[in-house]
Design a protein around this motif. Structure first.
Motif, PDB file in Angstrom:
ATOM      1  N   THR A  91       0.839  -1.189   0.000  1.00  0.00           N
ATOM      2  CA  THR A  91       0.000   0.000   0.000  1.00  0.00           C
ATOM      3  C   THR A  91       0.880   1.247   0.000  1.00  0.00           C
ATOM      4  O   THR A  91       2.015   1.233   0.456  1.00  0.00           O
ATOM      5  CB  THR A  91      -0.925   0.018   1.224  1.00  0.00           C
ATOM      6  N   SER A 151      -1.495   6.698  -1.974  1.00  0.00           N
ATOM      7  CA  SER A 151      -2.614   6.743  -2.912  1.00  0.00           C
ATOM      8  C   SER A 151      -3.269   5.375  -3.112  1.00  0.00           C
ATOM      9  O   SER A 151      -4.322   5.283  -3.738  1.00  0.00           O
ATOM     10  CB  SER A 151      -2.143   7.279  -4.269  1.00  0.00           C
ATOM     11  N   VAL A 152      -2.631   4.310  -2.597  1.00  0.00           N
ATOM     12  CA  VAL A 152      -3.169   2.951  -2.747  1.00  0.00           C
ATOM     13  C   VAL A 152      -3.542   2.431  -1.364  1.00  0.00           C
ATOM     14  O   VAL A 152      -2.690   2.009  -0.582  1.00  0.00           O
ATOM     15  CB  VAL A 152      -2.135   2.009  -3.414  1.00  0.00           C
ATOM     16  N   VAL A 175      -8.050   2.988  -4.535  1.00  0.00           N
ATOM     17  CA  VAL A 175      -7.065   4.021  -4.835  1.00  0.00           C
ATOM     18  C   VAL A 175      -7.663   5.374  -4.499  1.00  0.00           C
ATOM     19  O   VAL A 175      -8.805   5.673  -4.859  1.00  0.00           O
ATOM     20  CB  VAL A 175      -6.653   3.971  -6.326  1.00  0.00           C
ATOM     21  N   SER A 201      -1.830   4.150 -10.895  1.00  0.00           N
ATOM     22  CA  SER A 201      -1.943   2.722 -10.581  1.00  0.00           C
ATOM     23  C   SER A 201      -2.317   1.941 -11.832  1.00  0.00           C
ATOM     24  O   SER A 201      -2.781   2.520 -12.819  1.00  0.00           O
ATOM     25  CB  SER A 201      -2.993   2.486  -9.485  1.00  0.00           C
ATOM     26  N   VAL A 259      -1.973  -2.763  -8.740  1.00  0.00           N
ATOM     27  CA  VAL A 259      -2.849  -2.941  -7.584  1.00  0.00           C
ATOM     28  C   VAL A 259      -3.839  -4.089  -7.761  1.00  0.00           C
ATOM     29  O   VAL A 259      -4.706  -4.293  -6.913  1.00  0.00           O
ATOM     30  CB  VAL A 259      -3.610  -1.632  -7.263  1.00  0.00           C
TER      31      VAL A 259
END
Length: 291
Positions: free
Chosen positions: A17, A20-21, A32, A84, A119
């Protein structure tokens, strides 16, 4: 392939992570986080064994880098920042897990070079050749995304680097011009832009069609890569048509020193080339999928 779920578990071990994730692979969807003031840009691309690479000849890690870098180059074409990606593999039965890991690591390395993290995704097996799809998200991050449709009569046409002969190896190892695009758009009024994946003659034609204009290229100004000179035939035609250079082609006012001027946008529709004062219609070539 012997164990799909072991491969998926390995993929999850490669992810983490970030700010932003919030949630990477492991659930039905990744989570996200975007700034509510940003525009979100979304795209998808695929590469196919026998079309974009040859699994029997090319380094698996470079194949993975190419799969990701094509999407990053699309981000560059609109001057957005990658955020992502999700990836999908259609894997030939019997393909080794180690080979798939190398491909994945190539994708991961290419994305992380631009702070773009994988992701999630999907895997499946079949009796055909390897197919890889990457879907990417990006953000505008303070800059208005540049479209293909903004070229104006009188604009100067530029490219960011030499063209032609990418099939000798550059189609696997190119660097997406994300940073160059962001810098150009931050400092200049870039009116239209595209990345050169299918060849200058074809991709510039997309700008002309979307903008309702034409273009005249100066044959003496087209930058020809040394790789094009290693191939048989007309080196200028290689620079115009070979494709997979993944440089940027854009239009703007004159006076941009960080790119190469190659022509002008004109009112007459079509793409033309001026050879020592003689103008002729350029036959659009470059790559096109045929169904």
């Amino acid at each position: 392939m012997s164990n799909e779920f072991a491969f998926i578990d390995w993929i999850r071990s490669q992810q983490r992570t970030e700010a932003s994730v919030l949630l990477a692979a492991g659930d039905d969807l990744a989570i996200v986080k975007f700034d509510p003031n940003d525009l979100v840009l979304i795209g998808i691309d695929q590469i196919l064994d026998g079309v974009h690479f040859n699994l029997n000849e090319h380094d698996p890690r470079l194949i993975g880098k190419k799969a990701m870098n094509r999407n990053l180059s699309d981000c560059a074409a609109m001057a957005c920042l990658p955020v992502s990606a999700v990836v999908s593999f259609a894997i030939p039965r019997g393909m080794s897990v180690e080979c798939m890991k190398e491909i994945y690591l190539g994708m991961k390395e290419a994305g992380e070079a631009f702070d773009c993290h994988i992701v999630g995704g999907d895997t499946g097996s079949w009796d055909q050749k390897l197919a890889i799809s990457v879907a990417i998200t990006g953000k505008s991050a303070g800059l208005t995304p540049v479209r293909r449709s903004g070229a104006r009569v009188g604009d100067t046409i530029y490219v960011t680097g030499a063209l032609g002969g990418s099939i000798l190896g550059r189609h696997l190892i190119f660097t997406p011009r994300v940073r160059e695009a962001r810098d150009l758009v931050a400092r200049h009024a870039i009116r239209s832009m595209i990345d050169l994946s299918d060849g200058l003659s074809r991709d510039l034609g997309h700008i002309c069609r979307e903008s309702g204009v034409g273009a005249v290229l100066d044959s003496g100004c087209i930058p020809i890569h040394d790789d094009a000179r290693q191939r048989p035939g007309d080196v200028l035609l290689h620079a115009l048509n070979d494709g997979e250079d993944h440089e940027l082609c854009f239009t703007a006012d004159a006076g941009i020193d960080s790119a190469i001027r190659i022509g002008k946008i004109v009112e007459e529709k079509g793409v033309w080339i001026d050879r020592s004062g003689v103008r002729e219609k350029l036959i659009t070539a470059g790559f096109e999928h045929h169904f």
